[in-house]
Design a protein around this motif. Structure first.
Motif: not given
Length: 134
Positions: A34, A64-71, A74, A79-80
């Motif tokens: 992080e 950016w992390r992929q989990s951030w991009r998913r936020l 969606t 949150e992003f």
């Protein structure tokens, strides 16, 4: 049946761990990632309510992390934004209450400043055959 000896590689002994210091917090691998990912920001202008514009710091899209991009994908924009904006600038983001287009402009500016391109993917190339063979 003769067996050939296995090759072995010598390994260095692990370095001894440093003694824990009370003034330094222990960090996990996730915390270290992080810190690495959020260690740099670029500055862009974010517009909002009443056409007010402020400078905010944002992590460039390439970090950016992929989990951030998913936020983001969606629709979980708040949150992003809480992740990619500098912690000191998130309250400013909330005060500006930008539209999706205004936030998108900030992201595009961040990409440009970092020398990245967020252009749309052209998709698969069309077939080079003009007609189907029979």
């Amino acid at each position: 049946m003769a067996t050939t000896p296995r090759k072995t590689t010598s390994r260095r002994p692990a370095a001894p761990r440093a003694a824990a210091r009370p003034d330094v917090e222990d960090t996990t691998a996730v915390d270290a990632q992080e810190t690495e990912a959020t260690g740099h920001y670029v500055t862009g202008q974010l517009s909002g309510v009443d056409d007010r514009t402020e400078d905010v710091r944002i992590i460039p899209p390439g970090a950016w992390r992929q989990s951030w991009r998913r936020l983001l994908m969606t629709g979980q924009i708040d949150e992003f934004a809480a992740i990619v904006l500098h912690p000191d600038d998130y309250e400013l983001y909330e005060d500006l209450d930008p539209t999706n287009d205004q936030f998108g402009d900030l992201v595009n500016t961040a990409a440009e400043q970092a020398g990245e391109s967020l252009g749309k993917s052209p998709g698969p190339a069309p077939s080079s055959r003009r007609t189907r063979r029979r």
